[in-house]
Design an enzyme around this catalytic site. Structure first.
Site, PDB file in Angstrom:
ATOM      1  N   SER A 180      -1.744 -67.378  43.894  1.00  0.00           N
ATOM      2  CA  SER A 180      -1.677 -68.818  43.612  1.00  0.00           C
ATOM      3  C   SER A 180      -2.017 -69.627  44.862  1.00  0.00           C
ATOM      4  O   SER A 180      -1.627 -69.280  45.977  1.00  0.00           O
ATOM      5  CB  SER A 180      -0.271 -69.175  43.132  1.00  0.00           C
ATOM      6  OG  SER A 180      -0.210 -70.557  42.834  1.00  0.00           O
TER       7      SER A 180
ATOM      8  N   ASN B 146       0.073 -73.478  56.084  1.00  0.00           N
ATOM      9  CA  ASN B 146      -0.241 -74.634  55.247  1.00  0.00           C
ATOM     10  C   ASN B 146       1.008 -75.296  54.731  1.00  0.00           C
ATOM     11  O   ASN B 146       2.047 -74.670  54.530  1.00  0.00           O
ATOM     12  CB  ASN B 146      -1.154 -74.225  54.082  1.00  0.00           C
ATOM     13  CG  ASN B 146      -0.373 -73.731  52.889  1.00  0.00           C
ATOM     14  OD1 ASN B 146       0.070 -74.514  52.053  1.00  0.00           O
ATOM     15  ND2 ASN B 146      -0.174 -72.418  52.812  1.00  0.00           N
TER      16      ASN B 146
ATOM     17  N   CYS C 258       8.136 -71.719  47.505  1.00  0.00           N
ATOM     18  CA  CYS C 258       7.441 -72.628  48.416  1.00  0.00           C
ATOM     19  C   CYS C 258       8.397 -72.940  49.566  1.00  0.00           C
ATOM     20  O   CYS C 258       9.556 -73.295  49.328  1.00  0.00           O
ATOM     21  CB  CYS C 258       7.027 -73.907  47.694  1.00  0.00           C
ATOM     22  SG  CYS C 258       6.291 -75.114  48.813  1.00  0.00           S
TER      23      CYS C 258
ATOM     24  N   GLY D  93      -4.992 -63.742  48.758  1.00  0.00           N
ATOM     25  CA  GLY D  93      -5.121 -65.191  48.960  1.00  0.00           C
ATOM     26  C   GLY D  93      -5.943 -65.506  50.186  1.00  0.00           C
ATOM     27  O   GLY D  93      -7.149 -65.678  50.113  1.00  0.00           O
TER      28      GLY D  93
HETATM   29  C1  DHB Z   1       2.756 -74.593  49.424  1.00  0.00           C
HETATM   30  C2  DHB Z   1       3.272 -73.861  48.377  1.00  0.00           C
HETATM   31  C3  DHB Z   1       3.687 -72.565  48.601  1.00  0.00           C
HETATM   32  O1  DHB Z   1       4.231 -71.805  47.609  1.00  0.00           O
HETATM   33  C4  DHB Z   1       3.566 -72.020  49.860  1.00  0.00           C
HETATM   34  O2  DHB Z   1       3.962 -70.763  50.081  1.00  0.00           O
HETATM   35  C5  DHB Z   1       3.051 -72.748  50.903  1.00  0.00           C
HETATM   36  C6  DHB Z   1       2.655 -74.045  50.672  1.00  0.00           C
HETATM   37  C7  DHB Z   1       2.341 -76.003  49.250  1.00  0.00           C
HETATM   38  O3  DHB Z   1       1.806 -76.398  48.213  1.00  0.00           O
HETATM   39  O4  DHB Z   1       2.553 -76.771  50.187  1.00  0.00           O
END
Ligand code: DHB
Length: 301
Positions: free
Chosen positions: A21, A69, A127, A262
């Site tokens: 993802s 990120n 996240c 990824g």
């Molecule tokens: C984001 C989402 C994630 O699941 C991650 O591991 C890193 C960043 C995001 O959208 O900021």
């Protein structure tokens, strides 16, 4: 040559490589391109109930052996994502990634993803920096179990939970997913990280904290999969820093029935799926393995 087929519960995949993802999955066309490039399946962008712009720049940095990120979960919202899902599923299997702040939000999102044709749901419980989402819900076994139970009872397609390595109770979280009836776990999401610019004496990312991905995190991911394999019996999908067939084999031998790619796409493009599968096939032939299943978890024996 041995078959690359793999199964995750009742789902069968032509090969074990899956798009992770967050990369090349904003649009149906980009997901379709990855499926055309040989991926066994793709995971959608993490989608929420409403459109979300995400964080302002800078939100993406390259660091030694990886990337950090903090996109801020940008997405068009579940209703607008329908057309992207429909375009992608023409080409193959799409797993719908969703994020929410409560079990009810996850239930609403999962139901819509099922209607849009997703073959499974991936709960983003990991996240690393979104207030009220991700690891804030994904590091409490009780909340994790409640979300899995609620989603499982509301849809027919399998439910996978993507876990964070930012915890010392990973096995408890894995058991919470299993006890809640979850069909698989995906490990790992990014590690919490920060970069400071000495000249400005400030963190570089607008959000200060982001998630580290790429080669740097591979040994953490392999260890996490190995630990989970000892604690739970449901299938594991391994991810984190895979950029060649040997990386993928490490995850498989640690206990993963499939793996996600990824960050490596930034360097190698979507052709990496075919390249890694080719490398695995040659390895199997050379070392006498006739199936992916025969290699899953063998590092434990
Ligand atoms: C984001 C989402 C994630 O699941 C991650 O591991 C890193 C960043 C995001 O959208 O900021």
């Amino acid at each position: 040559m041995g078959s690359l087929k793999t199964t995750i519960g009742k789902l069968e995949f032509t090969n074990p490589s899956i798009l992770a993802s967050g990369i090349m999955d904003e649009t149906g066309l980009s997901m379709a391109r990855v499926l055309d490039s040989g991926a066994g399946a793709v995971v959608s962008k993490s989608i929420g109930t409403k459109a979300n712009l995400g964080h302002v720049n800078p939100c993406f940095l390259e660091v030694t052996s990886g990337y950090i990120n903090s996109m801020g979960l940008p997405n068009p919202g579940i209703d607008a994502y329908k057309k992207e899902m429909e375009m992608a599923i023409i080409k193959g299997k799409v797993i719908g990634s969703i994020y929410g702040a409560s079990a009810q939000e996850f239930v609403e999102l999962a139901g819509k993803m099922e209607d849009f044709g997703a073959c499974a749901i991936e709960l983003n419980l990991s996240c690393p920096h979104a207030k009220g989402y991700g690891i804030e819900v994904g590091t409490d076994p009780k909340i994790v179990k409640d979300i899995v139970v609620a989603v499982k009872s509301s849809i027919k397609i399998p439910v996978w939970a993507k876990l964070t390595p930012n915890t010392h109770i990973l096995s408890d979280i894995g058991r919470a997913v299993e006890n809640g009836g979850g069909d698989a776990v995906v490990a790992i999401n990014t590690l919490k990280a920060m970069v400071i610019e000495p000249e400005f004496a400030k963190p570089v990312l607008s959000n200060k904290i982001g998630g580290l991905s790429g080669n740097a995190i591979k040994p953490v991911g392999v260890r996490a999969v190995y630990d989970l394999r000892e604690s739970i019996s449901i299938p594991i999908i391994g991810t984190g820093g895979i950029s060649n067939y040997r990386d993928a084999l490490e995850y498989i031998m640690a206990g993963a029935s499939a793996f996600q790619i990824g960050s490596a796409i930034f360097n190698d493009g979507p052709e990496i799926f075919r390249k890694i599968c080719g490398g695995i096939s040659k390895f199997m032939k050379r070392y006498g393995y006739d199936s992916i299943e025969s290699m899953v978890g063998i590092a434990h024996e």
